[in-house]
Design a protein around this motif. Structure first.
Motif, mmCIF file in Angstrom:
data_model
loop_
_atom_site.group_PDB
_atom_site.id
_atom_site.type_symbol
_atom_site.label_atom_id
_atom_site.label_comp_id
_atom_site.label_asym_id
_atom_site.label_seq_id
_atom_site.Cartn_x
_atom_site.Cartn_y
_atom_site.Cartn_z
ATOM 1 N N ARG A 89 0.803 -1.221 0.000
ATOM 2 C CA ARG A 89 0.000 0.000 0.000
ATOM 3 C C ARG A 89 0.843 1.283 0.000
ATOM 4 O O ARG A 89 0.660 2.167 0.820
ATOM 5 N N HIS A 90 1.800 1.366 -0.905
ATOM 6 C CA HIS A 90 2.471 2.630 -1.236
ATOM 7 C C HIS A 90 3.562 3.104 -0.280
ATOM 8 O O HIS A 90 4.440 3.845 -0.708
ATOM 9 N N HIS A 91 3.510 2.754 0.993
ATOM 10 C CA HIS A 91 4.440 3.321 1.973
ATOM 11 C C HIS A 91 5.303 2.230 2.596
ATOM 12 O O HIS A 91 4.855 1.101 2.758
ATOM 13 N N ILE A 105 3.301 0.120 -5.656
ATOM 14 C CA ILE A 105 2.805 1.457 -5.972
ATOM 15 C C ILE A 105 1.682 1.290 -6.994
ATOM 16 O O ILE A 105 1.933 0.976 -8.154
ATOM 17 N N ASP A 125 0.902 10.984 1.345
ATOM 18 C CA ASP A 125 1.435 10.293 0.161
ATOM 19 C C ASP A 125 2.612 11.059 -0.447
ATOM 20 O O ASP A 125 3.605 10.452 -0.864
ATOM 21 N N MET A 129 5.483 8.389 -0.130
ATOM 22 C CA MET A 129 5.607 7.570 -1.330
ATOM 23 C C MET A 129 6.942 7.779 -2.048
ATOM 24 O O MET A 129 7.586 6.796 -2.443
ATOM 25 N N THR A 146 1.547 3.159 -14.716
ATOM 26 C CA THR A 146 2.139 3.504 -13.420
ATOM 27 C C THR A 146 3.660 3.395 -13.482
ATOM 28 O O THR A 146 4.369 4.227 -12.901
#
Length: 362
Positions: A89-91, A105, A125, A129, A146
Motif C-alpha cells: 500500500r504505497h508506503h 505502488i 502520500d 511515497m 504507473t
C-alpha cells in the motif's frame, strides 16, 4: 525467506488494495514455503492460515494508522528477523525494517490528480511515497502507465520496477445471449458504475452524461451504482439520489457484485486517473464492455473491448455509450474482445510474477 507484510489492507476487503492484498497473499502462501509475518494496527478481521504469524494492536483511529505503522512495523520486523518487508500500500517504514524491502505502488494520485484527494492523504502520500520508491529494493506496479509515471519522475529506479497486473476475484456467471450466441444490449439498458464515491471517479460527468441519455432514451436507461464512501461521498450520494433512474447499492460482497456484473450491459469507468482500474478487468470476465477514459492506465485496456472517451467531456462520455447502444455489431465485437481478454489476467499469474521478484531479492 522470512517475509514481513503491512497487512492493514486486509481489514478493508472491498477496496482495490484490500482485494489485491488478500488475493495475492492467498496465492503466495499456496505457491511458496516462505515464512510470513503480518503486521496491522488493529486485529485482522480476515481468517488466516495457522502457519502465518500475526502482530496487531488496537488502534481505532484511522487517522493514526500511518503514524502507528511508522512507529511499530520496523521494530516488529526486526524482532521477527525478517529478510524482506513488503508493503502492498504505497508506503514503507522510514526506519530500516529488514535487509530488503519491496513496495507496491498502485498509482500516483497525489502527483497526477491531487485535487481529487483529501489534504491529509495527499500530504502523507507526497511525503512517504517518494521515500518508499527511492528506498525499495523492488517496486511492484499494476500497469505500464504507473511504471511510466514512476520512471518519468525517478529515472534512477527504473531497473527496480516490475509490472504485476491485477485480476478479478469474482466468480463468473453465464451471460444471456440470443439464439445466435451473441450477447445483445438489454432493454431496458443497464449501465453500471463500480468504485468508491470520490471525485477521481468522475461521477458528476457520469451523471450529466446519464441525464443526456435519459432524454434520448426515455424509460430505457438505468444506472446501478455499487461502491462505498470516499472523500466527498456525501455530496456524491446526494446527487445520485436525485435521479429516479439511478439505484445506489452501496458496498457489495463478491457474490452480489458478481450478480450485478452479470446483469449489466455497459460498465461506466471514465475516471480522471487510475493506476489500474480493477472494475474494468472484473467486467471483462462477464463480457461487459466498458466506457472508460483515454488517459493513464485505462488506455491499456482498449484492446479488450473498452470504448475510450475524454473523461472531461460529457458529450464524449454520452457518445461512447450511445455507440454501444446504437451499433449492435460494435457492441457484440466489444463483448467478444472483453471476454477473450479476461483470460490474460489471473491472480495465479500475478502471484507467480510477484514470487519471481521476491526470490530474486533473496
Amino acid at each position: 525467506m522470512r517475509i514481513g507484510v503491512d497487512a492493514r489492507p486486509l481489514n478493508f476487503p472491498n477496496t482495490g488494495i484490500g482485494r489485491y492484498t488478500a488475493q495475492l497473499l492467498k496465492v503466495l502462501w499456496q505457491q511458496s514455503e516462505h515464512s510470513w509475518y503480518l503486521y496491522a494496527d488493529r486485529p485482522i478481521l480476515k481468517q488466516l492460515p495457522e502457519h502465518v504469524s500475526i502482530r496487531t494492536a488496537n488502534n481505532n483511529l484511522p487517522a493514526l494508522s500511518t503514524l502507528y505503522a511508522q512507529a511499530n512495523f520496523a521494530r516488529w520486523a526486526r524482532q521477527d528477523d525478517v529478510d524482506l518487508f513488503w508493503s502492498p500500500r504505497h508506503h514503507l517504514p522510514l526506519r530500516t525494517a529488514a535487509g530488503k524491502t519491496m513496495v507496491t505502488i498502485h498509482d500516483l494520485v497525489w502527483e497526477k490528480a491531487p485535487d481529487t484527494m483529501k489534504a491529509l492523504g495527499k500530504t502523507v502520500d507526497a511525503w512517504l511515497m517518494p521515500r518508499a520508491i527511492r528506498q525499495a529494493d523492488a517496486i511492484l506496479v499494476p500497469s505500464h502507465s504507473t511504471r511510466q509515471d514512476i520512471e518519468d519522475k525517478w529515472p534512477q529506479v527504473a531497473d527496480r520496477v516490475h509490472i504485476t497486473p491485477l485480476a478479478s476475484s469474482l466468480a463468473l456467471a453465464k451471460r444471456d445471449s440470443d439464439q445466435s450466441g451473441v450477447k445483445e444490449i438489454g432493454n431496458p439498458i443497464t449501465l453500471l458504475f463500480v468504485g468508491s464515491l470520490e471525485p477521481r471517479k468522475n461521477l458528476p460527468n457520469i451523471l450529466r452524461a446519464f441525464d443526456q441519455l435519459c432524454q434520448s432514451y426515455p424509460g430505457r436507461v438505468n444506472l446501478l451504482v455499487a461502491g462505498g464512501g470516499g472523500w466527498k461521498s456525501d455530496e456524491a450520494q446526494a446527487d445520485l439520489h436525485k435521479h429516479p433512474n439511478v439505484q445506489v447499492l452501496g458496498d457489495l460482497d463478491d457474490l452480489k457484485l458478481s450478480e450485478l456484473y452479470s446483469r449489466a450491459d455497459v460498465l461506466l469507468a471514465p475516471s480522471l486517473y487510475e493506476g489500474f482500474g480493477l472494475p474494468i478487468v472484473e467486467a471483462m470476465g462477464f463480457g461487459v464492455p466498458a466506457v472508460t477514459s483515454n488517459v493513464s492506465s485505462m488506455r491499456e485496456f482498449a484492446h479488450a473491448g473498452a470504448t475510450l472517451v475524454d473523461p472531461c467531456s460529457v458529450e464524449g462520455i454520452c457518445a461512447g455509450i450511445t455507440r454501444l447502444i446504437e451499433e449492435p455489431d460494435y457492441y457484440a465485437a466489444c463483448v467478444k474482445a472483453a471476454t477473450q481478454a479476461s483470460s490474460s489476467y489471473s491472480w495465479e499469474k500475478c502471484g507467480q510474477q510477484t514470487l519471481r521478484v521476491i526470490e530474486a531479492l533473496s
